[in-house]
Write a protein that holds these residues in place. Structure first.
Motif, PDB file in Angstrom:
ATOM      1  N   PRO A  96       0.835  -1.214   0.000  1.00  0.00           N
ATOM      2  CA  PRO A  96       0.000   0.000   0.000  1.00  0.00           C
ATOM      3  C   PRO A  96       0.870   1.264   0.000  1.00  0.00           C
ATOM      4  O   PRO A  96       2.030   1.240   0.430  1.00  0.00           O
ATOM      5  CB  PRO A  96      -0.800  -0.120   1.286  1.00  0.00           C
ATOM      6  N   PHE A  97       0.321   2.355  -0.504  1.00  0.00           N
ATOM      7  CA  PHE A  97       1.009   3.648  -0.489  1.00  0.00           C
ATOM      8  C   PHE A  97       0.014   4.732  -0.117  1.00  0.00           C
ATOM      9  O   PHE A  97      -1.202   4.572  -0.299  1.00  0.00           O
ATOM     10  CB  PHE A  97       1.677   3.939  -1.836  1.00  0.00           C
ATOM     11  N   LEU A  98       0.533   5.835   0.412  1.00  0.00           N
ATOM     12  CA  LEU A  98      -0.309   6.909   0.934  1.00  0.00           C
ATOM     13  C   LEU A  98      -0.300   8.119   0.007  1.00  0.00           C
ATOM     14  O   LEU A  98       0.733   8.459  -0.579  1.00  0.00           O
ATOM     15  CB  LEU A  98       0.167   7.335   2.317  1.00  0.00           C
ATOM     16  N   LYS A  99      -1.459   8.769  -0.092  1.00  0.00           N
ATOM     17  CA  LYS A  99      -1.596   9.989  -0.885  1.00  0.00           C
ATOM     18  C   LYS A  99      -2.395  11.019  -0.089  1.00  0.00           C
ATOM     19  O   LYS A  99      -3.318  10.679   0.664  1.00  0.00           O
ATOM     20  CB  LYS A  99      -2.316   9.708  -2.207  1.00  0.00           C
ATOM     21  N   THR A 100      -2.038  12.289  -0.280  1.00  0.00           N
ATOM     22  CA  THR A 100      -2.876  13.348   0.261  1.00  0.00           C
ATOM     23  C   THR A 100      -4.101  13.507  -0.627  1.00  0.00           C
ATOM     24  O   THR A 100      -4.118  13.075  -1.783  1.00  0.00           O
ATOM     25  CB  THR A 100      -2.112  14.680   0.333  1.00  0.00           C
ATOM     26  N   ASP A 101      -5.119  14.144  -0.102  1.00  0.00           N
ATOM     27  CA  ASP A 101      -6.376  14.300  -0.809  1.00  0.00           C
ATOM     28  C   ASP A 101      -6.251  15.412  -1.844  1.00  0.00           C
ATOM     29  O   ASP A 101      -5.985  16.565  -1.484  1.00  0.00           O
ATOM     30  CB  ASP A 101      -7.484  14.636   0.199  1.00  0.00           C
ATOM     31  N   PRO A 102      -6.437  15.112  -3.158  1.00  0.00           N
ATOM     32  CA  PRO A 102      -6.351  16.185  -4.154  1.00  0.00           C
ATOM     33  C   PRO A 102      -7.347  17.310  -3.927  1.00  0.00           C
ATOM     34  O   PRO A 102      -7.107  18.449  -4.343  1.00  0.00           O
ATOM     35  CB  PRO A 102      -6.646  15.453  -5.470  1.00  0.00           C
ATOM     36  N   TYR A 103      -8.468  17.004  -3.271  1.00  0.00           N
ATOM     37  CA  TYR A 103      -9.509  17.999  -3.025  1.00  0.00           C
ATOM     38  C   TYR A 103      -9.510  18.494  -1.583  1.00  0.00           C
ATOM     39  O   TYR A 103     -10.476  19.104  -1.123  1.00  0.00           O
ATOM     40  CB  TYR A 103     -10.885  17.418  -3.345  1.00  0.00           C
ATOM     41  N   ALA A 106      -7.624  21.765   3.560  1.00  0.00           N
ATOM     42  CA  ALA A 106      -6.536  22.237   4.415  1.00  0.00           C
ATOM     43  C   ALA A 106      -5.487  21.146   4.499  1.00  0.00           C
ATOM     44  O   ALA A 106      -5.792  19.959   4.324  1.00  0.00           O
ATOM     45  CB  ALA A 106      -7.048  22.610   5.806  1.00  0.00           C
ATOM     46  N   MET A 107      -4.229  21.560   4.757  1.00  0.00           N
ATOM     47  CA  MET A 107      -3.128  20.611   4.859  1.00  0.00           C
ATOM     48  C   MET A 107      -2.218  20.988   6.009  1.00  0.00           C
ATOM     49  O   MET A 107      -2.214  22.127   6.485  1.00  0.00           O
ATOM     50  CB  MET A 107      -2.329  20.577   3.543  1.00  0.00           C
ATOM     51  N   GLU A 108      -1.449  20.006   6.445  1.00  0.00           N
ATOM     52  CA  GLU A 108      -0.455  20.240   7.485  1.00  0.00           C
ATOM     53  C   GLU A 108       0.632  21.189   6.986  1.00  0.00           C
ATOM     54  O   GLU A 108       0.886  21.306   5.784  1.00  0.00           O
ATOM     55  CB  GLU A 108       0.218  18.923   7.878  1.00  0.00           C
ATOM     56  N   LEU A 109       1.293  21.839   7.938  1.00  0.00           N
ATOM     57  CA  LEU A 109       2.421  22.701   7.615  1.00  0.00           C
ATOM     58  C   LEU A 109       3.588  21.852   7.131  1.00  0.00           C
ATOM     59  O   LEU A 109       3.924  20.850   7.758  1.00  0.00           O
ATOM     60  CB  LEU A 109       2.825  23.505   8.858  1.00  0.00           C
ATOM     61  N   ARG A 110       4.180  22.270   5.989  1.00  0.00           N
ATOM     62  CA  ARG A 110       5.330  21.529   5.475  1.00  0.00           C
ATOM     63  C   ARG A 110       6.428  21.475   6.540  1.00  0.00           C
ATOM     64  O   ARG A 110       6.559  22.371   7.361  1.00  0.00           O
ATOM     65  CB  ARG A 110       5.837  22.178   4.168  1.00  0.00           C
ATOM     66  N   PRO A 111       7.211  20.389   6.616  1.00  0.00           N
ATOM     67  CA  PRO A 111       7.305  19.306   5.633  1.00  0.00           C
ATOM     68  C   PRO A 111       6.296  18.188   5.818  1.00  0.00           C
ATOM     69  O   PRO A 111       6.349  17.196   5.103  1.00  0.00           O
ATOM     70  CB  PRO A 111       8.724  18.805   5.841  1.00  0.00           C
ATOM     71  N   LYS A 112       5.389  18.293   6.796  1.00  0.00           N
ATOM     72  CA  LYS A 112       4.367  17.268   6.943  1.00  0.00           C
ATOM     73  C   LYS A 112       3.388  17.363   5.773  1.00  0.00           C
ATOM     74  O   LYS A 112       3.256  18.418   5.145  1.00  0.00           O
ATOM     75  CB  LYS A 112       3.655  17.428   8.282  1.00  0.00           C
ATOM     76  N   THR A 113       2.676  16.273   5.508  1.00  0.00           N
ATOM     77  CA  THR A 113       1.930  16.202   4.250  1.00  0.00           C
ATOM     78  C   THR A 113       0.491  15.722   4.380  1.00  0.00           C
ATOM     79  O   THR A 113      -0.172  15.505   3.363  1.00  0.00           O
ATOM     80  CB  THR A 113       2.658  15.277   3.261  1.00  0.00           C
TER      81      THR A 113
END
Length: 625
Positions: A96-103, A106-113
């Motif tokens: 398995p691999f992880l992806k952030t939601d294209p839609y 809001a997102m975490e502050l870089r470098p978190k993803t």
């Protein structure tokens, strides 16, 4: 709990015309939890993971809806600001691999993803008056003077930390209003992982960058801009996306958002992937993204980045590195249709919103309406004017006398498109020098040339754009890792440049000759072409009321010009309303106008400009120097 998906128009999705896709995909907060939906047609399985299931993909497996390739699940008790990602597998036994939601909203502050669940509907807007008047405010006949800003480096705190959206609202907005700009243009504000990309390698297309605060903080910033009569234009990057593993690249294990053809897939100049504009799911993603910023954030305009890279299949590629279209040509047919669809939808759904093309070639019809066979933008950046003008200003005084065409040629094509005159961030980085250092000669001559450059830009037909720092003669190239050198404002020369730009903005707003007829040959007339008197140019700008016309006279030479005759204008008494060499702007106060209707003359300092207007009773707005 698939009521959200059930409301989606499946036919529009499959046709690539679902410009409301963001209402159905992504994370949607509900009364008892959160509904998740993601497009991953080639995936064997998809799960939503987060702290609510210890990031374990065996829980909260999603259901695939055949025909759309969309996976959905409802997860109880998942609240706002909960972290999440999607876990995907390409086969039963695959890793398995992880992806952030294209839609994601809001997102975490870089470098978190990780993505965050976020509800945008709980902000209460107070910009009703602006929204009601926007169509009129942003009409072609009105002034548009744009202050281009990279928010993280405009100004910073003492510890070099970023100002937040709310702090910027308190500091940037009053400054822009005081300087009399009509609009702020934001370099990409969408989430991005790499600071030196300046935001042009977008990771979160539906997410304001978390570097400066929350999405609601950004809403507040825009709301306050509107409260103070300032429009907000955002840089939008639909031409390419970065290759970060957690992003759009190979999203479901296949080239989903990018082209499968390796000769069409990569944008070599930036090391990024090119969107596959022929896929309905990609069209839905980008078209709904544009609508999202208008609907949810009240954005007033889009400056579409690197349009030339979208128009041509062979952009920045050598022979053998690109695949021709079905007709054997280099035109990127799917991207061209996408740009037409984008402009059609935005102008239909949000009257008054402006679209700007950063396009560096002579592609015809860029600002011609789609129904007349064009691409449909409102404005195009006039890169030809910018290149010719800066090339001219870099020349020594004697060389200028040999190149008057650098000043006169842009008017030869001025009415082929609706233009913005850009002095943007691209012209003050990568060893190109800041604007004030582009001119030759002594320090005082460089400042005189900058005053002359700005006066020429504001006098020339076309809307205006100036990158931050130029308005006070920033002496260093721009860098994203520090604030502008505001300490320069302790010096009179820099104060003078700032006052000059402010007064030019005021003139531009209140003198109809400077903006009413940008698109009409009736609004401009050459008087002096830099040949009879070398390096001296003059032109008229005209308005509906003939008595509102203005005479601009420019001395691009290092000579003082004495007794320049206004013979062609006998019978009209002029007065000087602007002198770029005024002490008020850091000049030497050399230059002016004298005489009566029968015999009038002007004199100019070296590297200076005058603006003259027919004599009549002054209104309250004409208190110029």
């Amino acid at each position: 709990m698939d009521a959200i998906y059930a409301e989606m128009d499946k036919e529009d999705w499959q046709a690539g015309q679902l410009d409301t896709a963001y209402r159905f995909l992504g994370a949607h907060l509900m009364d008892a939890g959160t509904h998740f939906a993601v497009w991953a047609p080639a995936a064997y399985s998809v799960s939503v993971v987060g702290p609510f299931n210890d990031w374990d993909g065996r829980d909260h497996r999603m259901k695939k809806h055949e025909g759309t390739g969309i996976w959905t699940v409802f997860v109880p008790k998942v609240d706002e600001r909960t972290l999440y990602k999607y876990e995907l597998k390409t086969a039963k036994d695959a890793t398995p691999f992880l992806k952030t939601d294209p839609y994601a909203r809001a997102m975490e502050l870089r470098p978190k993803t990780a993505s965050l669940v976020y509800d945008l509907d709980r902000y209460s807007w107070s910009d009703e008056q602006w929204m009601a008047e926007r169509d009129k405010r942003q009409s072609f006949r009105n002034p548009i003077s744009i202050y281009e800003v990279h928010l993280p480096s405009w100004k910073r705190k003492e510890d070099n930390e970023y100002l937040t959206y709310r702090e910027l609202a308190n500091e940037l907005i009053p400054y822009v209003k005081e300087m009399a700009f009509t609009h702020i243009e934001l370099m990409p504000i969408t989430e991005y992982p790499h600071d030196p990309s300046w935001g042009y390698q977008v990771m979160g297309y539906f997410t304001p960058t978390s570097r400066l605060g929350t999405p609601k903080d950004f809403m507040y910033f825009i709301d306050q801009c509107h409260k103070h009569g300032i429009g907000v234009i955002m840089d939008w990057v639909p031409g390419h996306f970065p290759k970060d593993e957690h992003g759009l690249q190979m999203f479901d294990g296949t080239p989903l958002y990018e082209y499968a053809d390796p000769k069409k897939r990569e944008q070599k100049e930036w090391g990024t992937n090119i969107f596959d504009y022929g896929k309905p799911g990609v069209q839905n993603f980008l078209l709904s993204n544009a609508r999202f910023w208008c609907e949810k954030f009240h954005i007033d305009g889009f400056r579409v980045d690197a349009v030339a890279s979208m128009l041509y299949l062979d952009y920045s590629k050598n022979a053998g590195e690109w695949s021709p279209n079905k007709h054997g040509g280099n035109e990127h047919l799917e991207a061209i249709q996408f740009l037409k669809d984008f402009n059609t939808i935005i102008h239909r759904e949000f009257p008054g919103i402006l679209t700007f093309a950063e396009e560096s070639t002579s592609w015809p019809g860029m600002t011609t309406p789609v129904h007349h066979g064009g691409i449909g933008f409102d404005y195009k950046w006039n890169m030809g004017w910018m290149n010719d003008t800066l090339a001219y200003f870099k020349k020594g005084a004697r060389e200028r006398a040999e190149a008057p065409n650098k000043i006169t040629f842009p008017m030869m094509y001025n009415y082929s498109e609706n233009f913005v005159l850009p002095l943007s961030h691209d012209e003050v980085v990568h060893l190109k020098k800041p604007l004030v250092r582009k001119g030759t000669g002594s320090e005082s001559q460089q400042f005189a040339n900058l005053r002359l450059l700005f006066t020429y830009m504001y006098g020339h037909p076309g809307k205006k754009l100036l990158f931050m720092g130029g308005e006070f003669a920033e002496t260093s190239e721009w860098s994203e890792d520090r604030e502008l050198h505001w300490s320069l404002m302790d010096q009179e020369r820099h104060q003078g440049i700032q006052q000059l730009v402010k007064q030019l903005n005021v003139l531009y707003r209140y003198e109809p000759a400077m903006h009413q007829f940008d698109r009409s040959a009736d609004g401009f007339e050459w008087i002096e072409l830099g040949e009879k008197t070398p390096s001296v140019f003059a032109f008229l700008r005209k308005a509906e009321d003939p008595s509102d016309h203005l005479l601009f006279v420019f001395n691009f030479s290092d000579r003082k010009i004495a007794d320049y005759s206004l013979g062609p204008f006998l019978g009209v008494q002029y007065r000087t309303i602007f002198n770029s060499d005024s002490h008020f702007y850091g000049g030497e106060n050399g230059g002016g106008h004298y005489g009566n209707m029968e015999e009038q003359y002007i004199w100019l300092s070296s590297f200076s400009a005058l603006i003259l207007k027919p004599e009549r009773k002054m209104s309250g707005n004409e208190n110029y120097l």
